[in-house]
Design an enzyme around this catalytic site. Sequence first.
Site, PDB file in Angstrom:
ATOM      1  N   CYS A 190      52.394   8.336  89.871  1.00 15.87           N
ATOM      2  CA  CYS A 190      52.488   6.905  90.105  1.00 15.87           C
ATOM      3  C   CYS A 190      51.972   6.447  91.565  1.00 15.87           C
ATOM      4  O   CYS A 190      50.709   5.826  91.482  1.00 15.87           O
ATOM      5  CB  CYS A 190      53.915   6.274  89.938  1.00 15.87           C
ATOM      6  SG  CYS A 190      54.945   6.887  88.629  1.00 15.87           S
ATOM      7  N   LYS A 220      52.741  -4.847  90.064  1.00 21.73           N
ATOM      8  CA  LYS A 220      52.979  -3.505  89.817  1.00 21.73           C
ATOM      9  C   LYS A 220      52.101  -2.526  90.931  1.00 21.73           C
ATOM     10  O   LYS A 220      52.653  -1.753  91.283  1.00 21.73           O
ATOM     11  CB  LYS A 220      52.996  -2.995  88.453  1.00 21.73           C
ATOM     12  CG  LYS A 220      53.229  -1.514  88.068  1.00 21.73           C
ATOM     13  CD  LYS A 220      54.390  -0.875  88.540  1.00 21.73           C
ATOM     14  CE  LYS A 220      54.421   0.561  88.688  1.00 21.73           C
ATOM     15  NZ  LYS A 220      55.253   1.355  87.780  1.00 21.73           N
TER      16      LYS A 220
HETATM   17  N1  SAJ Z   1      57.327  10.087  99.817  1.00 18.99           N
HETATM   18  C1  SAJ Z   1      56.950  10.444 101.051  1.00 18.99           C
HETATM   19  N2  SAJ Z   1      57.722   9.766 102.144  1.00 18.99           N
HETATM   20  C2  SAJ Z   1      58.664   8.607 101.853  1.00 18.99           C
HETATM   21  C3  SAJ Z   1      58.612   8.196 100.646  1.00 18.99           C
HETATM   22  C4  SAJ Z   1      58.118   9.149  99.393  1.00 18.99           C
HETATM   23  O1  SAJ Z   1      56.369  11.353 101.379  1.00 18.99           O
HETATM   24  O2  SAJ Z   1      59.196   8.042 102.609  1.00 18.99           O
HETATM   25  C5  SAJ Z   1      56.656  10.934  98.644  1.00 18.99           C
HETATM   26  C6  SAJ Z   1      57.625  11.543  97.737  1.00 18.99           C
HETATM   27  O3  SAJ Z   1      57.942  12.834  98.421  1.00 18.99           O
HETATM   28  C7  SAJ Z   1      56.762  11.633  96.697  1.00 18.99           C
HETATM   29  C8  SAJ Z   1      55.991  10.572  96.514  1.00 18.99           C
HETATM   30  O4  SAJ Z   1      56.037  10.076  97.947  1.00 18.99           O
HETATM   31  O5  SAJ Z   1      55.804  12.862  96.599  1.00 18.99           O
HETATM   32  C9  SAJ Z   1      56.445   9.333  95.382  1.00 18.99           C
HETATM   33  O6  SAJ Z   1      57.958   9.360  95.542  1.00 18.99           O
HETATM   34  P1  SAJ Z   1      58.752   7.977  95.450  1.00 18.99           P
HETATM   35  O7  SAJ Z   1      60.057   8.304  95.505  1.00 18.99           O
HETATM   36  O8  SAJ Z   1      58.294   7.130  96.624  1.00 18.99           O
HETATM   37  O9  SAJ Z   1      58.052   7.271  94.157  1.00 18.99           O
HETATM   38  P2  SAJ Z   1      57.901   7.732  92.547  1.00 18.99           P
HETATM   39  O10 SAJ Z   1      56.405   8.258  92.372  1.00 18.99           O
HETATM   40  O11 SAJ Z   1      59.032   8.805  92.249  1.00 18.99           O
HETATM   41  O12 SAJ Z   1      58.274   6.340  91.871  1.00 18.99           O
HETATM   42  C10 SAJ Z   1      57.460   5.428  92.210  1.00 18.99           C
HETATM   43  C11 SAJ Z   1      58.362   4.004  92.542  1.00 18.99           C
HETATM   44  N3  SAJ Z   1      57.670   2.954  93.167  1.00 18.99           N
HETATM   45  C12 SAJ Z   1      58.099   2.466  94.446  1.00 18.99           C
HETATM   46  O13 SAJ Z   1      59.275   2.662  94.938  1.00 18.99           O
HETATM   47  C13 SAJ Z   1      57.200   1.092  94.958  1.00 18.99           C
HETATM   48  C14 SAJ Z   1      59.077   3.648  91.230  1.00 18.99           C
HETATM   49  O14 SAJ Z   1      59.965   2.321  91.636  1.00 18.99           O
HETATM   50  C15 SAJ Z   1      57.964   3.285  90.301  1.00 18.99           C
HETATM   51  O15 SAJ Z   1      58.599   2.799  89.247  1.00 18.99           O
HETATM   52  C16 SAJ Z   1      57.295   4.559  89.942  1.00 18.99           C
HETATM   53  O16 SAJ Z   1      56.578   4.891  91.147  1.00 18.99           O
HETATM   54  C17 SAJ Z   1      56.318   4.264  88.991  1.00 18.99           C
HETATM   55  O17 SAJ Z   1      56.595   4.613  87.725  1.00 18.99           O
HETATM   56  O18 SAJ Z   1      55.196   3.527  89.248  1.00 18.99           O
END
Ligand code: SAJ
Length: 428
Positions: A276, A222
């Site tokens: 996360c 994870k």
């Molecule tokens: N972000 C970027 N660029 C990208 C992708 C995301 O700047 O290309 C930023 C987003 O804007 C945001 C942050 O990253 O600020 C996180 O967003 P996210 O959509 O990547 O993830 P979370 O935090 O909503 O959810 C993540 C997920 N993990 C992965 O995709 C590996 C989810 O599957 C997990 O279950 C969750 O964390 C968790 O609970 O740990």
Amino acid sequence: MGQDGLRISEFERISVVGLGYIGLPTATMFASRRYRVIGVDVNEKTVRTINRGEVHIVEPDLDIAVRSAVAAGYLTASTTPEAADAFLIAVPTPFDNGNHLPDLSYIDAAARSIAPVLSPGNLVVLESTSPVGTTERMADILAQERPDLTFPQNNGEESDIRIAHCPERVLPGKVMLELVTNDRVIGGMTPRCSELASRLYRIFVAGECIHASGPRAAEMVKLTENSFRDVNIAFANELSLICARQDIDVWELISLANRHPRVNILQPGPGVGGHCIAVDPWFIVSNAPDEAHLIRTAREVNDGKPQWVVDQVRAALAQHLAAHRDSTPHEVTIACYGLAFKPDIDDLRESPALEIAQSIGQDLKGRLLVVEPFISRLPKALAGYATLVPFEAAHEKADIHVMLVDHSAFKGSQVPDGTIIDTRGVWR
Ligand code: SAJ
């Protein structure tokens, strides 16, 4: 099916401890499959809300599912744990922002709270994202609290209680879908612990239940998933800084580089938010500080991005004033587009966009307009500094436009007049 409509199963009662973003949807999933679920939360208000069939968190389709599960009598909430066949612990694992060390006190407290009602044959699953070794720590607490029972760390397959770590991996905004469709990693303390945990999750999981070699591997899986994403976003964010210095469009760069069959760079932004990805990599660093250089640096790169954006805004403001010598700092209007931590959600917690807007608001002498279609009132952090306005008003009136969140509603909009700082590539 029993007379009361309940499933006849080895899991007659399932207890979910912690009714937040993961616990409540998970409890509701079991209840929707007609299992008797007791949700436990220390917050009385949360418990009352759920028992009325209402929700205290925003997640698509959760409200309807909770309403029908409560109305049908499959889901009830309580502040004190009761006896059950399986216990799922889904409490927060925050970290101390100053020293980046995990706070496991919620897990410890949850373990102590269920210990008195455990009985032979029970399964205890830790779902909370945790540093490696936390499931074993939980097992030790349970064993200390219940010396009359046997546990896998001492009695292996013969133990009274089965214990596993099965990390949640669902994406906020798609929780109800991903709970069902995602594969599930099952890290039992013994093979029989894993087998029992798999049978529990198969109640609603349509993805595969894959057994890890143990809870430590499952914990690390994870943390690795979220660190992988964090490192990849840090790479994109670092590219955005390098490109800005050399006058190259970073979005063009990434989309062209991604045409290579073995390159897949994520997107830069104003920083990484949420509870996360910005937290979990520190759990790896805290356990292996001398080895986790790249993971630590990625966190620092992403955490540094909001300040870089604020510096860009300051520079744009200085340039604007230099170019408009007749205007005073009080006459300048800046617009921020988006406050949420990612697109198309209303969650402002741990949001780099909010951090940036707050910083701009605090040192701006002129006017700050904020556009956020997902809220109707500005958060306290911006009270007195900014005005919430519709998109068109900001688009028309601002001198400096700061695009912070690529909400669908912003995409395809006309590039406004004035200076543009676009952290998301919406107005390329
Ligand atoms: N972000 C970027 N660029 C990208 C992708 C995301 O700047 O290309 C930023 C987003 O804007 C945001 C942050 O990253 O600020 C996180 O967003 P996210 O959509 O990547 O993830 P979370 O935090 O909503 O959810 C993540 C997920 N993990 C992965 O995709 C590996 C989810 O599957 C997990 O279950 C969750 O964390 C968790 O609970 O740990």
